[in-house]
Design an enzyme around this catalytic site. Structure first.
Site, PDB file in Angstrom:
ATOM      1  N   ASN A   6       0.848  -1.190   0.000  1.00 56.16           N
ATOM      2  CA  ASN A   6       0.000   0.000   0.000  1.00 56.16           C
ATOM      3  C   ASN A   6       0.886   1.243   0.000  1.00 56.16           C
ATOM      4  O   ASN A   6       1.689   1.446   0.919  1.00 56.16           O
ATOM      5  CB  ASN A   6      -0.903  -0.036   1.252  1.00 56.16           C
ATOM      6  CG  ASN A   6      -1.838   1.153   1.315  1.00 56.16           C
ATOM      7  OD1 ASN A   6      -1.426   2.277   1.104  1.00 56.16           O
ATOM      8  ND2 ASN A   6      -3.090   0.901   1.610  1.00 56.16           N
ATOM      9  N   HIS A   9       1.033   6.223   1.741  1.00 54.46           N
ATOM     10  CA  HIS A   9       1.861   7.134   2.535  1.00 54.46           C
ATOM     11  C   HIS A   9       2.933   7.845   1.713  1.00 54.46           C
ATOM     12  O   HIS A   9       3.438   8.884   2.118  1.00 54.46           O
ATOM     13  CB  HIS A   9       2.488   6.388   3.717  1.00 54.46           C
ATOM     14  CG  HIS A   9       1.440   5.948   4.700  1.00 54.46           C
ATOM     15  ND1 HIS A   9       0.652   6.839   5.376  1.00 54.46           N
ATOM     16  CD2 HIS A   9       1.024   4.726   5.072  1.00 54.46           C
ATOM     17  CE1 HIS A   9      -0.197   6.182   6.141  1.00 54.46           C
ATOM     18  NE2 HIS A   9       0.004   4.889   5.968  1.00 54.46           N
ATOM     19  N   ARG A  44      -9.348   8.047  -1.773  1.00 54.37           N
ATOM     20  CA  ARG A  44     -10.359   8.518  -0.809  1.00 54.37           C
ATOM     21  C   ARG A  44     -11.218   9.611  -1.419  1.00 54.37           C
ATOM     22  O   ARG A  44     -10.773  10.351  -2.288  1.00 54.37           O
ATOM     23  CB  ARG A  44      -9.658   9.078   0.438  1.00 54.37           C
ATOM     24  CG  ARG A  44      -9.252   8.014   1.424  1.00 54.37           C
ATOM     25  CD  ARG A  44      -8.659   8.657   2.677  1.00 54.37           C
ATOM     26  NE  ARG A  44      -8.501   7.659   3.718  1.00 54.37           N
ATOM     27  CZ  ARG A  44      -9.400   7.409   4.667  1.00 54.37           C
ATOM     28  NH1 ARG A  44     -10.507   8.114   4.724  1.00 54.37           N
ATOM     29  NH2 ARG A  44      -9.178   6.472   5.554  1.00 54.37           N
ATOM     30  N   ARG A  48      -7.069  12.797   0.033  1.00 56.25           N
ATOM     31  CA  ARG A  48      -6.038  13.330   0.934  1.00 56.25           C
ATOM     32  C   ARG A  48      -4.653  12.765   0.629  1.00 56.25           C
ATOM     33  O   ARG A  48      -3.655  13.362   0.961  1.00 56.25           O
ATOM     34  CB  ARG A  48      -6.394  13.072   2.387  1.00 56.25           C
ATOM     35  CG  ARG A  48      -6.268  11.619   2.805  1.00 56.25           C
ATOM     36  CD  ARG A  48      -6.394  11.459   4.296  1.00 56.25           C
ATOM     37  NE  ARG A  48      -7.754  11.639   4.755  1.00 56.25           N
ATOM     38  CZ  ARG A  48      -8.228  11.034   5.855  1.00 56.25           C
ATOM     39  NH1 ARG A  48      -7.458  10.266   6.573  1.00 56.25           N
ATOM     40  NH2 ARG A  48      -9.464  11.213   6.219  1.00 56.25           N
ATOM     41  N   THR A 100      -8.373   3.769   7.838  1.00 58.80           N
ATOM     42  CA  THR A 100      -9.604   2.981   7.869  1.00 58.80           C
ATOM     43  C   THR A 100      -9.720   2.310   9.233  1.00 58.80           C
ATOM     44  O   THR A 100      -8.905   1.459   9.579  1.00 58.80           O
ATOM     45  CB  THR A 100      -9.573   1.919   6.748  1.00 58.80           C
ATOM     46  OG1 THR A 100      -9.135   2.551   5.553  1.00 58.80           O
ATOM     47  CG2 THR A 100     -10.937   1.312   6.536  1.00 58.80           C
ATOM     48  N   GLU A 150     -11.131  -9.187   2.610  1.00 56.68           N
ATOM     49  CA  GLU A 150      -9.867  -8.860   3.273  1.00 56.68           C
ATOM     50  C   GLU A 150     -10.199  -8.729   4.750  1.00 56.68           C
ATOM     51  O   GLU A 150     -11.003  -7.873   5.140  1.00 56.68           O
ATOM     52  CB  GLU A 150      -9.277  -7.561   2.727  1.00 56.68           C
ATOM     53  CG  GLU A 150      -7.949  -7.214   3.414  1.00 56.68           C
ATOM     54  CD  GLU A 150      -7.201  -6.067   2.761  1.00 56.68           C
ATOM     55  OE1 GLU A 150      -7.261  -5.924   1.520  1.00 56.68           O
ATOM     56  OE2 GLU A 150      -6.553  -5.307   3.495  1.00 56.68           O
ATOM     57  N   HIS A 190      -3.922  -4.520   7.446  1.00 58.21           N
ATOM     58  CA  HIS A 190      -4.059  -3.357   8.326  1.00 58.21           C
ATOM     59  C   HIS A 190      -3.261  -3.568   9.608  1.00 58.21           C
ATOM     60  O   HIS A 190      -3.538  -4.475  10.379  1.00 58.21           O
ATOM     61  CB  HIS A 190      -5.513  -3.030   8.688  1.00 58.21           C
ATOM     62  CG  HIS A 190      -5.695  -1.554   8.935  1.00 58.21           C
ATOM     63  ND1 HIS A 190      -5.265  -0.944  10.074  1.00 58.21           N
ATOM     64  CD2 HIS A 190      -6.214  -0.575   8.152  1.00 58.21           C
ATOM     65  CE1 HIS A 190      -5.526   0.365   9.986  1.00 58.21           C
ATOM     66  NE2 HIS A 190      -6.086   0.611   8.837  1.00 58.21           N
TER      67      HIS A 190
HETATM   68  N1  PXP Z   1      -5.920  -2.939   3.834  1.00 61.15           N
HETATM   69  C1  PXP Z   1      -6.848  -1.945   3.906  1.00 61.15           C
HETATM   70  C2  PXP Z   1      -8.236  -2.248   3.467  1.00 61.15           C
HETATM   71  C3  PXP Z   1      -6.506  -0.654   4.361  1.00 61.15           C
HETATM   72  O1  PXP Z   1      -7.450   0.303   4.432  1.00 61.15           O
HETATM   73  C4  PXP Z   1      -5.160  -0.403   4.709  1.00 61.15           C
HETATM   74  C5  PXP Z   1      -4.763   0.975   5.146  1.00 61.15           C
HETATM   75  O2  PXP Z   1      -4.955   1.879   4.125  1.00 61.15           O
HETATM   76  C6  PXP Z   1      -4.234  -1.451   4.612  1.00 61.15           C
HETATM   77  C7  PXP Z   1      -4.640  -2.712   4.195  1.00 61.15           C
HETATM   78  C8  PXP Z   1      -2.796  -1.253   4.970  1.00 61.15           C
HETATM   79  O3  PXP Z   1      -2.687  -0.970   6.321  1.00 61.15           O
HETATM   80  P1  PXP Z   1      -1.289  -0.536   6.925  1.00 61.15           P
HETATM   81  O4  PXP Z   1      -0.913   0.757   6.275  1.00 61.15           O
HETATM   82  O5  PXP Z   1      -1.569  -0.388   8.386  1.00 61.15           O
HETATM   83  O6  PXP Z   1      -0.309  -1.629   6.602  1.00 61.15           O
END
Ligand code: PXP
Length: 238
Positions: A6, A9, A44, A48, A100, A150, A190
């Site tokens: 992901n 960031h 989003r 953002r 999230t 997920e 997450h």
């Molecule tokens: N999966 C989903 C559905 C998410 O919303 C996020 C965060 O955007 C992630 C995975 C990744 O989470 P993390 O950044 O905490 O690894």
């Protein structure tokens, strides 16, 4: 097990200056060349971090395997149907949240979600529902026709190394087994990091993990030494 990185960031950091650096596409290229199986990006409603250009560029220029995280809104459905990412992960979204926070409530809106994802599935997009490891949510997810879920690993991640770790882990474990018995392919994500991720191997047949924050944080520390040394060479050149 596959890894989707992901990269939200990277976009957050770029947007802090409002210019082009660091490039989301360059970051995605590095992730893919390092062996990641795909890129996850959350478009989003308030844009953002990831912007429309980013998501189109990831799909059309980089042509990477793209998992688009999105809220169940008409606007996002339209974009997804135009973009045709490999997969869409439907997440709940609240404007004020930092990230999230909880899973999608599929139990409370099964018919609405079923209707929402139908055109996406018809367009050959793998639709995944981001849900808490809860029996009602899983049974409802199966009723929507989604072939993927997920599992939200946030509670497990926060419980890691604490007294409730096993309780939270078992929720994930039992949920994955139940979902798989209903014909659903199970992803998770997450809050996973370099320590708590290990236990994901104890869950049979997990398909993919989506991980962002811990990887980008690690990248800062593994790259900072080199970055300072290189700048120092330029600054001290007399
Ligand atoms: N999966 C989903 C559905 C998410 O919303 C996020 C965060 O955007 C992630 C995975 C990744 O989470 P993390 O950044 O905490 O690894």
């Amino acid at each position: 097990m596959l890894l989707g990185v992901n990269i939200d960031h990277i976009a957050t950091l770029r947007n802090a200056r409002g210019e082009g650096s660091p490039s989301v596409i360059e970051a995605a290229k590095i992730c893919i060349s390092a062996g990641a199986n795909g890129i996850t990006a959350h478009l989003r409603e308030d844009r953002r971090h990831i912007k429309d250009n980013d998501i189109y560029s990831l799909k059309n220029d980089l042509k990477c395997r793209l998992n688009m995280e999105m809220a169940a809104t008409e606007e996002m459905q339209k974009i997804a149907l135009d973009l045709l990412p490999n997969s869409c992960c439907i997440v709940p979204e609240r404007r004020q949240e930092v990230t999230t926070e909880g899973g999608l409530d599929v139990f409370g809106q099964t018919e609405k979600i079923k209707k929402f994802i139908h055109p996406l599935i018809e367009a050959d997009i793998n639709v995944s529902l981001f849900i808490d490891p809860d029996e009602n949510q899983i049974r409802s997810a199966a009723q929507t026709g989604a072939k993927f879920i997920e599992l939200h690993t946030g509670a497990y991640s926060r419980a890691f190394n604490k007294t409730n770790e096993q309780e939270e882990f078992l929720k994930l474990y039992n949920s994955a087994i139940l979902a798989q018995s209903l014909g659903i392919t199970v992803n998770a994500g997450h809050g996973l990091n370099y320590e708590n991720v290990q236990r994901m191997h104890e869950i049979p047949n997990l398909h993919e993990l989506n991980i962002g924050h811990s990887i980008i944080c690690r990248a800062i520390f593994t790259g900072l030494d080199d970055a300072v040394k290189n700048m120092l060479k330029l600054v001290t050149k007399s």
